[in-house]
Design a protein around this motif. Structure first.
Motif, PDB file in Angstrom:
ATOM      1  N   GLY A 110       0.809  -1.218   0.000  1.00  0.00           N
ATOM      2  CA  GLY A 110       0.000   0.000   0.000  1.00  0.00           C
ATOM      3  C   GLY A 110       0.840   1.266   0.000  1.00  0.00           C
TER       4      GLY A 110
ATOM      5  N   ARG B  68       1.613  -3.102   9.092  1.00  0.00           N
ATOM      6  CA  ARG B  68       1.634  -3.574   7.701  1.00  0.00           C
ATOM      7  C   ARG B  68       3.050  -3.814   7.221  1.00  0.00           C
TER       8      ARG B  68
ATOM      9  N   GLU C 247      -8.389  -7.745   6.279  1.00  0.00           N
ATOM     10  CA  GLU C 247      -7.287  -6.848   5.907  1.00  0.00           C
ATOM     11  C   GLU C 247      -5.997  -7.644   5.784  1.00  0.00           C
TER      12      GLU C 247
ATOM     13  N   THR D 135      -5.990  -9.646   2.570  1.00  0.00           N
ATOM     14  CA  THR D 135      -5.803  -8.811   1.385  1.00  0.00           C
ATOM     15  C   THR D 135      -4.363  -8.324   1.287  1.00  0.00           C
TER      16      THR D 135
ATOM     17  N   ARG E 145      -2.141 -11.037   0.121  1.00  0.00           N
ATOM     18  CA  ARG E 145      -2.346 -11.233  -1.317  1.00  0.00           C
ATOM     19  C   ARG E 145      -1.636 -10.115  -2.110  1.00  0.00           C
ATOM     20  N   MET E 146      -1.764  -8.878  -1.640  1.00  0.00           N
ATOM     21  CA  MET E 146      -1.098  -7.763  -2.321  1.00  0.00           C
ATOM     22  C   MET E 146       0.413  -7.999  -2.377  1.00  0.00           C
TER      23      MET E 146
ATOM     24  N   ARG F 244       1.199 -10.894  -4.808  1.00  0.00           N
ATOM     25  CA  ARG F 244       0.962 -10.560  -6.215  1.00  0.00           C
ATOM     26  C   ARG F 244       1.742  -9.318  -6.641  1.00  0.00           C
TER      27      ARG F 244
ATOM     28  N   VAL G  47       1.070  -6.265  -5.782  1.00  0.00           N
ATOM     29  CA  VAL G  47       0.128  -5.183  -6.069  1.00  0.00           C
ATOM     30  C   VAL G  47       0.382  -4.012  -5.133  1.00  0.00           C
ATOM     31  N   ARG G  48       0.638  -2.849  -5.669  1.00  0.00           N
ATOM     32  CA  ARG G  48       0.810  -1.643  -4.856  1.00  0.00           C
ATOM     33  C   ARG G  48       1.779  -1.900  -3.705  1.00  0.00           C
TER      34      ARG G  48
ATOM     35  N   PRO H 223       5.628  -1.507  -3.512  1.00  0.00           N
ATOM     36  CA  PRO H 223       6.992  -1.236  -3.958  1.00  0.00           C
ATOM     37  C   PRO H 223       8.015  -1.700  -2.920  1.00  0.00           C
TER      38      PRO H 223
ATOM     39  N   ILE I 232      -7.049   0.149   1.971  1.00  0.00           N
ATOM     40  CA  ILE I 232      -6.143  -1.005   2.062  1.00  0.00           C
ATOM     41  C   ILE I 232      -5.064  -0.933   0.986  1.00  0.00           C
ATOM     42  N   LEU I 233      -5.458  -0.523  -0.206  1.00  0.00           N
ATOM     43  CA  LEU I 233      -4.496  -0.482  -1.303  1.00  0.00           C
ATOM     44  C   LEU I 233      -3.560   0.723  -1.213  1.00  0.00           C
TER      45      LEU I 233
END
Ligand SMILES: [Fe+3]
Ligand SMILES: [Mg+2]
Ligand SMILES: [Zn+2]
Ligand SMILES: [Zn+2]
Lengths: 769, 329
Positions: A550, A560, A589, A592, A595-596, A599, A601-602, A604, B254-255
């Motif tokens: 994120g 996180r 949360e 997800t 998973r992020m 994968r 995703v977002r 870096p 979340i993202l």
């Protein structure tokens, strides 16, 4: 010198901080006392004295120049030469000349806190300035905050609108007086007046002060027009009031600074070392981060969760009067909502502070430039800058390589500051804040314009960060097309800021430990060991990488960040117990985010020391969500200070990857998980992590030194604000036979980036590159 | 090249590489997604676009519907009603024929719904790896509505900024579907044609409609920055006025995304003279695709695009690189 008694002429040049500090009246008093003939004048940034008289008297004058002087002066060099022409009899002070372009950045001194002489007058019922809030002299009182034009002369300041009364005029024009050319000189008869406004009630002068004191005593929040901007002031001992201030300012947990009446009051709330006492009372009167004394009566909400307290002493007569009347510590914080620049205009303050302040204590002397209160801390006996503003900015610092053309260095993004470089020096602008705030961005543009105008500075090159989305980079992109742009890598700028302060010559090793900076490979860096010169660098080592699930959301939520290290780091973790922080996060949360990470995703990747420490704080349950920038690191350090036993390092490993030495933190993390599950106290684990980072860094530097033959290490970056790292890293490096240097007058955080950028750009231009 | 997400990098690619290469053939004036051309004395509007999306199918739409809506919307932003579309497919060898059939059917349905015929086309099948499953290219010809000439350079200080509907749905849906994040259960793409909405608002505002822009990649923030740059003005919007559906807000949290930067395919912003703004807003709300239209801010003399937050501070809403890389140190 020649034979005794022979009258000859001498020219004496005094270098250092000698302008705007009462130096010329000091010389006048000295010279007339010694019955010398001649004159004293400002020349560029120096003071020049042409003097004739008996040899012995001249010698005594020169000795006094070297040792004495006003408290705010700092004489670095006295150069004595002979001159052919003898001056006329008598001793004169020659006015500042206008028109000539000064060689560097002379004539705009930083503001100075009230001196002892003025303070004595303010509290002497027999004095005509008794209880006058704007009392000052050449040794104290405003400078940069009231200047319209240079040279610094009353007619070109915010005091131009206050015609001197007869008695003030006499003081102002008498070379023998302490107030000779004290530009803001004033008294109750001719100077600025206080005004109080609270709803429909208004008062002025002494009544205004009484109303403000009464409001604060009754638990109200008062906006006070200070030196470099409005401040919000309230009772620091009243928990309800402090909580109300937090709610109204939208500032959840970031510690507030506290003003106390003097050193005894400071010692009542904090344990003070000698250097801290000296720093509290130095002419700049900065906020000094000190070790709080528990149970000293401050409300818990002043600095929640930390054992440090930012203290400062009254820096104007007005603040002295408030503190004397209220006889208790006061929260004094910048007059703004969280994230905005401090208000300086009366209308702006009335507008923006409505809803925060219950009343306004203002006055009719305009503030010409925005200067927040400076923040410093003492580490290993040395005063180190955290936020360079009132009292320090806009003083210039030397550059190791002179700038062949004028350079504007636009700095970074958060804790923003910029620098103007010309010739051998760089003028550091005051701390600005977060450029993403539209008003802060506007203030940055306005301050660049103002200081450029004052110093007749026209940038021919602009140095900027490589991060394409920093608004400072955007400013550089939008600057006039004829201007040359010089991109400087963030961590190169950090370590150069340290090297340049110390005038390091030749290549050096740079340790840049901070949150995030844009690398020259487009990736996020922050735990870097570099081989550097002023013009360039090569990366030799780094921290292992981990994803930020994120992006900025992971910075705001250290828990996180911990998941990033657990699930997606460069080094897979060996089997270890699941961390407790997992259970404190909603299952959806967690799923997800996992998973992020998997994968990509977002998420870096960053090789960051700051994010590593964040992740540890998240893992240990010290900080799930950061209430302000850097809170996780602050809480981790605070926990380490509370450790009962001396820290032993956790396991770690250096890996070789892509030609670099890389800190493989997987054994460290696995050990943290195991020991945490086994019930080892968080404080000990926090201390152990600090020890580990020190050992890892010493090993990285030792290897770098072995390979390059370079033994000077410059440490910089936001993590060097951490007192454990700032103490133990240099100690460890010295034990390994290396020389370790830290920032002093320039912040190690992003407030120092502009100075590093200026030094790099100057060196590159000088090399003709 | 990393120029895919519609931020400043794409803009730089266009202004620094692609447009200069056209030489004398380059368009003059501000860059627009559709151009007004005069042929045989009458004004026509022309637009072309290439569509690439992963996945090809997602809740609320697919690449075929996007290709029709995108081009119709680009025409509409110049106040033109679509007259005809052209269509080309670049198909990667191995794409299931059922998928192609499904996309083609979606193109047909979208064109019929928009009331525009597909008049000519082309299909190329390329080897594996030479394309990613399926690319769709459309061009559209449109006819200008009388009485309005909105252009990216037309916004003026004092104009009100009107937004036609909720933001962030398309980007969150596509990302979540592609990566299996689960948000797509609660949100679907907003892809739809906007020309009838434009007809309604131009009918109400006429020449007072100064600029129109559909929100696509880069979201609301990029659209506002593009108009502000082309018009040499600033924009100030209210965070509290932004319609962000709850599932989008939760997903963005979340993202780590700012909804103002998330892609859309069925919203527009209109820059309208203050005197006409009320009538235009009412006209927008009379259409289903504009039922949730709101006033989000005003055009200022200069300065950056900024958003007044719910706590009262003003944050810069800059054109980003595209990836929203952290700026915190
Ligand atoms: Fe940094
Ligand atoms: Mg388009
Ligand atoms: Zn004084
Ligand atoms: Zn007076």
């Amino acid at each position: 010198m020649t034979a005794v008694g022979e009258a000859v002429a001498w020219s004496v040049r005094v270098r250092g901080t000698v302008q705007g500090v009462g130096f010329r009246p000091f010389v006048h008093r000295l010279a007339t006392g010694l019955r010398l003939d001649g004159a004293v004048r400002n020349d560029g940034g120096d003071v020049v004295i042409d003097v004739a008289g008996p040899d012995r008297a001249v010698r005594r004058l020169i000795d006094a120049l070297r040792t004495g002087g006003p408290q705010a002066a700092d004489v670095t060099e006295v150069v004595v030469g002979r001159t052919a022409t003898a001056p006329p009899p008598g001793f004169r002070v020659i006015d500042s000349a206008t028109g000539a372009v000064p060689p560097a950045f002379a004539g705009l001194p930083a503001d100075l806190a009230t001196c002892a002489d003025c303070l004595a007058e303010v509290f002497d019922p027999a004095d005509r300035r008794y209880r006058y809030p704007f009392t000052n002299c050449t040794a104290c009182g405003p400078r940069a905050t009231i200047v319209d034009e240079l040279p610094y002369d009353r007619a070109r300041t915010a005091m131009a609108g206050f015609p001197l009364c007869r008695r003030c005029a006499a003081e102002y024009h008498d070379p023998a007086d302490r107030r000779f050319h004290a530009e803001p000189v004033a008294c109750p008869a001719c100077g600025p007046r206080l005004a109080w406004n609270a709803g429909r009630r208004a008062a002025s002068g002494e009544d205004a002060l009484a109303a403000a004191c009464d409001a604060i005593a009754r638990g109200r929040i008062v906006a006070v027009k200070g030196l470099g901007g409005y401040q919000l002031i309230c009772d620091a001992t009243d928990p309800d009031t402090v909580d109300r201030l937090r709610r109204r300012k939208a500032r959840a947990r970031k510690p507030f600074a506290v003003m106390v009446a003097g050193l005894p009051a400071a010692a009542a709330v904090a344990d003070l070392a000698d250097t801290e006492r000296a720093t509290l009372t130095c002419p700049a009167h900065p906020i000094v981060l000190t070790t709080a004394r528990p149970g000293a009566g401050l409300a818990a909400g002043v600095a929640p969760g930390v054992d440090r307290i930012g203290l400062f002493l009254p820096c104007t007569p007005l603040h002295h009067l408030l503190l004397r009347a209220l006889a208790r510590p006061l929260v004094v914080t910048s007059g703004n909502r969280a994230g905005e620049p401090i208000a300086i205009a009366d209308t702006d303050a009335a507008d923006r502070l409505t809803g925060i302040a219950d009343g306004h204590l203002s006055h009719d002397r305009p503030i010409r430039a925005r200067y927040d209160d400076s923040v410093v801390q003492v580490v290993a006996g040395v005063r180190r800058m955290l936020r360079r503003a009132r009292g320090y900015a806009p003083a210039a610092l030397p550059l190791p390589v002179a700038a062949p053309q004028p350079i504007l260095a636009v700095g970074a993004q958060l804790k923003h500051a910029f620098a103007l470089a010309r010739g051998g020096s760089a003028l550091l602008g005051p701390h600005g804040g977060d450029l993403a705030d539209a008003d802060t961005l506007a203030a940055f543009r306005a301050t660049v314009a103002q200081l450029s105008r004052l110093h007749r500075f026209e940038a021919q090159a602009v140095a900027h960060d490589l991060h394409p989305d920093y608004l400072s980079t955007g400013y550089a992109r939008d600057t006039a097309p004829g201007t040359r742009r010089i991109g400087v890598q963030h961590h190169h700028a950090h370590v150069v800021s340290c090297a340049a302060e110390h005038g390091v010559e030749g290549p050096f090793l740079g340790v840049a430990y901070d949150g995030l900076g844009y690398g020259d490979d487009g990736a996020l860096w922050g735990g870097e060991v570099l081989l550097a010169t002023y013009t360039g660098f090569r990366r030799l080592g780094r921290f292992g990488r981990a994803p930020l699930p994120g992006g900025e959301a992971a910075v705001r939520r250290p828990v996180r960040m911990a998941l990033g290290y657990l699930y997606g780091g460069e080094f897979p973790l060996p089997p270890a117990p699941a961390p407790a922080c997992r259970d404190r996060m909603p299952a959806a949360e967690h799923a997800t985010i996992r998973r992020m990470i998997e994968r990509g995703v977002r998420s870096p990747y960053a090789s960051s020391a700051g994010r590593f420490l964040d992740a540890v704080a998240g893992l240990l349950g010290l900080c799930d969500e950061a209430g302000y920038e850097g809170e996780a690191a602050v809480l981790l350090e605070a926990a380490a200070h509370r450790a009962r036993r001396p820290a032993r390092p956790l396991p770690w490993r250096l890996a070789r990857s892509g030609g670099l030495w890389v800190y493989d933190w997987s054994p460290t993390f696995a050990a943290l998980l195991r020991r945490s599950a086994a019930g080892v106290p968080v404080t000990e684990l926090a201390a152990a992590v600090h020890r580990t980072v020190v050992d890892v860094t010493v090993a990285l530097c030792a290897r770098a030194a072995e390979r390059t033959g370079v033994t000077v290490v410059c440490l910089s970056g936001g993590c060097l604000q951490n007192r454990i790292l700032a103490t133990d890293l240099p100690a460890g490096l010295r034990a390994a036979g290396l020389t370790a240097l830290l920032n002093r007058d320039v912040p190690a955080n992003d407030g120092g980036i502009c100075y590093g950028q200026a030094a790099v750009a100057a060196a590159r231009l000088a090399e003709g590159d | 090249l990393g120029h895919g997400s519609g931020g400043r990098l794409s803009a730089e690619l266009i202004t620094e590489v692609l447009v200069p290469a056209l030489g004398a053939a380059a368009p003059g004036g501000p860059l627009e997604d559709a151009a007004v051309v005069t042929a045989a004395g009458s004004e026509l509007v022309l637009s072309t676009d290439a569509y690439v999306v992963d996945p090809l199918f997602f809740p609320g739409g697919d690449i075929g519907a996007l290709a029709v809506h995108g081009t119709v919307n680009d025409l509409a932003m110049r106040a033109a009603m679509p007259v005809a579309l052209t269509l080309a497919y670049v198909v990667e060898e191995g794409l299931p024929i059922a998928d192609l059939r499904r996309v083609a059917a979606s193109v047909g349905a979208a064109a019929v719904a928009a009331g525009v015929p597909v008049v000519t086309g082309d299909t190329k099948v390329v080897g594996r790896g030479a394309a990613d499953r399926l690319f769709v290219i459309t061009a559209g010809l449109g006819q200008r509505l009388p009485g309005a000439a909105p252009t990216a350079a037309g916004a003026r200080p004092g104009d009100e900024v009107l937004l036609s509907g909720p933001i962030g749905c398309h980007g969150v849906t596509v990302l979540s579907t592609r990566e299996g994040l689960g948000f797509e259960a609660d949100v679907s793409s907003d892809t739809r044609p906007l020309h009838r909405l434009v007809a309604a608002l131009v009918g109400a505002g006429g020449p007072d409609v100064h600029a129109l822009r559909d929100l696509t990649r880069g979201g609301l923030a990029s659209a506002l920055n593009e108009i502000a740059a082309a018009s040499a003005v600033g924009v100030e919007i209210e965070e509290s006025a932004l319609p962000v559906p709850e599932p989008v807000r939760a997903a963005c949290e979340i993202l780590g995304l700012d909804p103002a930067y998330v892609a859309n395919e069925g919203c527009l912003v209109a820059f309208v003279a203050p005197a006409a703004a009320g009538a235009v807003l009412e006209a927008m709300r009379s259409r289903p695709e504009g039922a949730a239209a709101v006033r989000i801010g005003v055009v200022t003399d200069s300065g950056p695009v900024l958003v007044r937050t719910t706590v009262g501070s003003r944050r810069v809403l800059d054109m980003l690189l595209g990836e929203q890389l952290p700026r915190i140190c």
